[in-house]
Design a protein around this motif. Sequence first.
Motif, PDB file in Angstrom:
ATOM      1  N   LEU A   1       0.826  -1.205   0.000  1.00  0.00           N
ATOM      2  CA  LEU A   1       0.000   0.000   0.000  1.00  0.00           C
ATOM      3  C   LEU A   1       0.868   1.267   0.000  1.00  0.00           C
ATOM      4  O   LEU A   1       0.569   2.228  -0.713  1.00  0.00           O
ATOM      5  N   ALA A   2       1.953   1.229   0.763  1.00  0.00           N
ATOM      6  CA  ALA A   2       2.850   2.392   0.807  1.00  0.00           C
ATOM      7  C   ALA A   2       3.472   2.638  -0.579  1.00  0.00           C
ATOM      8  O   ALA A   2       3.577   3.779  -1.039  1.00  0.00           O
TER       9      ALA A   2
ATOM     10  N   PRO B   1       7.779   9.402  -2.194  1.00  0.00           N
ATOM     11  CA  PRO B   1       8.578   8.192  -2.385  1.00  0.00           C
ATOM     12  C   PRO B   1       9.631   8.018  -1.286  1.00  0.00           C
ATOM     13  O   PRO B   1       9.956   6.893  -0.925  1.00  0.00           O
ATOM     14  N   GLU B   2      10.130   9.133  -0.752  1.00  0.00           N
ATOM     15  CA  GLU B   2      11.136   9.018   0.322  1.00  0.00           C
ATOM     16  C   GLU B   2      10.520   8.366   1.557  1.00  0.00           C
ATOM     17  O   GLU B   2      11.133   7.499   2.184  1.00  0.00           O
TER      18      GLU B   2
ATOM     19  N   ASP C   1      14.001   6.587  -5.970  1.00  0.00           N
ATOM     20  CA  ASP C   1      14.278   6.708  -7.402  1.00  0.00           C
ATOM     21  C   ASP C   1      13.561   5.635  -8.204  1.00  0.00           C
ATOM     22  O   ASP C   1      12.991   5.899  -9.259  1.00  0.00           O
ATOM     23  N   LEU C   2      13.631   4.415  -7.687  1.00  0.00           N
ATOM     24  CA  LEU C   2      13.005   3.304  -8.403  1.00  0.00           C
ATOM     25  C   LEU C   2      11.468   3.427  -8.381  1.00  0.00           C
ATOM     26  O   LEU C   2      10.794   3.113  -9.367  1.00  0.00           O
ATOM     27  N   ILE C   3      10.940   3.936  -7.296  1.00  0.00           N
ATOM     28  CA  ILE C   3       9.480   4.165  -7.226  1.00  0.00           C
ATOM     29  C   ILE C   3       9.092   5.201  -8.289  1.00  0.00           C
ATOM     30  O   ILE C   3       8.118   5.028  -9.023  1.00  0.00           O
ATOM     31  N   ARG C   4       9.879   6.270  -8.389  1.00  0.00           N
ATOM     32  CA  ARG C   4       9.591   7.316  -9.399  1.00  0.00           C
ATOM     33  C   ARG C   4       9.632   6.722 -10.804  1.00  0.00           C
ATOM     34  O   ARG C   4       8.740   6.940 -11.613  1.00  0.00           O
TER      35      ARG C   4
END
Length: 726
Positions: A240-241, A280-281, A292-295
Amino acid sequence: MLFGRTHKNEIKLPVKPIEKWVYTTCGYCSTGCSLEVGVNAEGKAVTARGVNDADVNRGKLCLKGIFEYEVFESKNRGTVPLIRKDRADPYQKSTWDETLNKTAAEISRIQALYGRDSFAIVSTGQLYTEEFYTLGKLVRGVIGTNNYDGNTTLCMASAVSGYKRSFGSDGPPGCYEDFEHTGCLLALGSNLPEQHPIIYYRLKEARDRRPFPMIVVDPRVTMLAQMADIHLPVTPGTDLALLNAMAHVILKEGLQDEAYIRAHTNGFDNFKKLIEECSPEKAEAICGITADLIRKTARIYAEANAAMTIWTMGINQSTHGSDGVAAINNLNLITGNIGKPGGTSLSITGQCNAMGTREFSSCSGLPAYRTLENKADRAFAADFWGVDARYFPEKRGLTETDIFPAIERGEIKGLWLIATNPMTSMPNSPQIRNILDQLEFLVVQDAYADVETVESAHVYLPAALWGEKTGVFTNTERRVNLVRKVVEPPGQAKPDLWIFTQLAKRFERAKDLHFADTPAAVFDEIRAASKGRLCDYSAMTHEKIEAARGIQWPCNTKNQTGSPRLYTEGRFQYPDGKAKLIALPFVDNNEVPCEEYPFWLNSGRVIEHWHTRTKTGKIGNLNKFSPAPYMEMNPRTAEELGVRAMDFVRVISRRSSAIVLVQLTERVAPDAVFIPMHYYNCVNRLVKGLLDPYSRQPAYKQSAVRIELLMDQDAAAKTAARLRTY
Ligand SMILES: Nc1nc2c(c(=O)[nH]1)N[C@H]1C(S)=C(S)[C@@H](COP(=O)(O)OP(=O)(O)OC[C@H]3O[C@@H](n4cnc5c(=O)[nH]c(N)nc54)[C@H](O)[C@@H]3O)O[C@H]1N2
Ligand SMILES: Nc1nc2c(c(=O)[nH]1)N[C@H]1C(S)=C(S)[C@@H](COP(=O)(O)OP(=O)(O)OC[C@H]3O[C@@H](n4cnc5c(=O)[nH]c(N)nc54)[C@H](O)[C@@H]3O)O[C@H]1N2
Ligand code: SF4
Ligand SMILES: [Mo]
């Protein structure tokens, strides 16, 4: 000198003369493969083949489907009804008359003494839809207990709940053909190559022809993860996060589909307010995937011409299962990816007919996605069945996971288990045995007489299995497909439909109701009950289904050949036609590893086995691959603990312990282990199974354990040998 043999025997394939091929649909997973069983002149099933012109599987089958016909001659099938007065007594062979009379009498006795809801019924996702419908009529219209549920609470409940919250109704909106149109696939907690091998084959075929990015979110390096472009090994229970952070990136960078959001959704402002907080942090600190990978992932997803999400138990079986599903729907609503080719939220279903039970069993309400809370729905069902609407409960009763605690509290005194094996499949299984032993009356209706629950029962009803009776299943993409009867059931075993209609006759209340007793007649009733509903079957017949190799609902006068997708015009099932964007704060409420229990325990499936192995444990060609309980462990962890491959270890949780063989593999992280769910007295002794607040589904995949090497390996081997292997 020459190596090898100088003379080689010619390879001979055994000749199997086939008298006829019978059309069926596989009875294991929800992929829904069409298969034909070859029957010889003696009426014996001897082989099987995939159906070439079936769109689902295009001639292919996985190894479970190929060998499924071997279940007809498998060991320990129930062939005679059994009865005993006390659970300490041995069983006596009995008759259908005696066992059904006894069952009806015990239901009536318990209800008269303790109230209507003191008798509970737990069914399955593995009967035919005709059987589910009939059971629903018997329970809602005659027996009247509101404590009626299915094992789908262990399985699809979070998907159902998430769909209802987002779209106003259950019903997976997409289809397998979406792989052929999508520009990006996000797969969360789903291991298609092992659990839905033919869906995987469809995906692989589509990607081979037209490559598109695939992102796999799974703490384990599954076979699907190995095929991915990006693998995100999330911290267990934190999807979920991750999903909220992806939405954050999309909104922050203006990648959303504004027009779609405005035209087809409610709740955007509230949703946006929460999402602004989900950077994302922040997510990185929770889910272990770098910001970065989430972005990057969010951009790939949002920038694709069409993007789709699939998920299975990695999402559903968590304390935020329902929220996880709603978050997937949020992601697809803000990017305009619902109801378009290649753009969808497609929950990959589990059991062969988990969909059929959702549609027609009335477990969570009334047939064809009707609810107990809706006045018009109550009136329809009352009129259609000839029941007084006031007889229906006001709202849904307890789920399977709440029924067992209610037995423990003494509120439920009798239980009927139909095609499910909670002694192996429920969390904290030693407790489940104690609970079953508390019942005044337990009746087990199963195809196998050796299913563990029979040990605690008073009556055992031997049921016919897949292929020994006719009826339909609905698969993951809403495709209704037919199973024809291939062979006769063994001994006195009877189709579940027969058992339900015969039991109905033993209740006074049933006199006013009509119980159709052939699958085709029940199917006609289903068609009529579903007319005008989302799951509309009205233009289907068994013959049309077979000819088309399965038809996707809704299928009515407007869509004679069925409908591949739902919500294609952006009209959802809420009264105003709009979907809901829901703000879903992440709450960290799992059992997590600690000093005393330092490892994550994950559990799931392997390709060769089906659930509690009542079927696959008896098929040599499947059982041989993993006949004994084992655990995947990272080699680095093994070295630290002094454990070698094939050592026996004891795994200990706050609940209990279990003994397993160790398999060393990099598939699992050093701080995690994985145990297949298939073995009795094994992983579910350890699992805590915290419940999702909306769906009441257990978090099977997140428990904390410690591991001890057993000093006396010979003794451990003996203990392990005493564990049930078929
Ligand atoms: N061979 C075979 N096939 C089956 C079945 C079977 O018994 N045997 N059963 C059928 C049924 S009923 C079902 S429900 C389906 C289940 O199908 P799947 O859900 O694909 O199978 P599982 O192995 O239970 O779990 C899938 C993955 O979830 C991952 N996971 C664990 N925790 C998390 C998490 O926190 N987040 C994420 N993203 N992933 C996580 C696990 O590592 C695992 O790889 O399979 C169906 N198909
Ligand atoms: N640790 C852990 N536990 C889990 C899971 C997990 O991932 N991890 N997954 C959960 C999930 S998703 C599921 S779906 C459940 C499955 O859990 P169960 O439903 O308990 O498992 P099955 O072995 O499929 O049980 C089905 C029973 O029905 C019988 N049967 C088959 N066909 C028929 C029929 O036509 N008629 C009748 N009367 N009987 C029939 C079979 O013999 C078998 O005993 O397990 C859950 N448990
Ligand atoms: S993929 Fe599923 S439905 Fe198809 S053959 Fe295998 S087990 Fe059966
Ligand atoms: Mo399942």
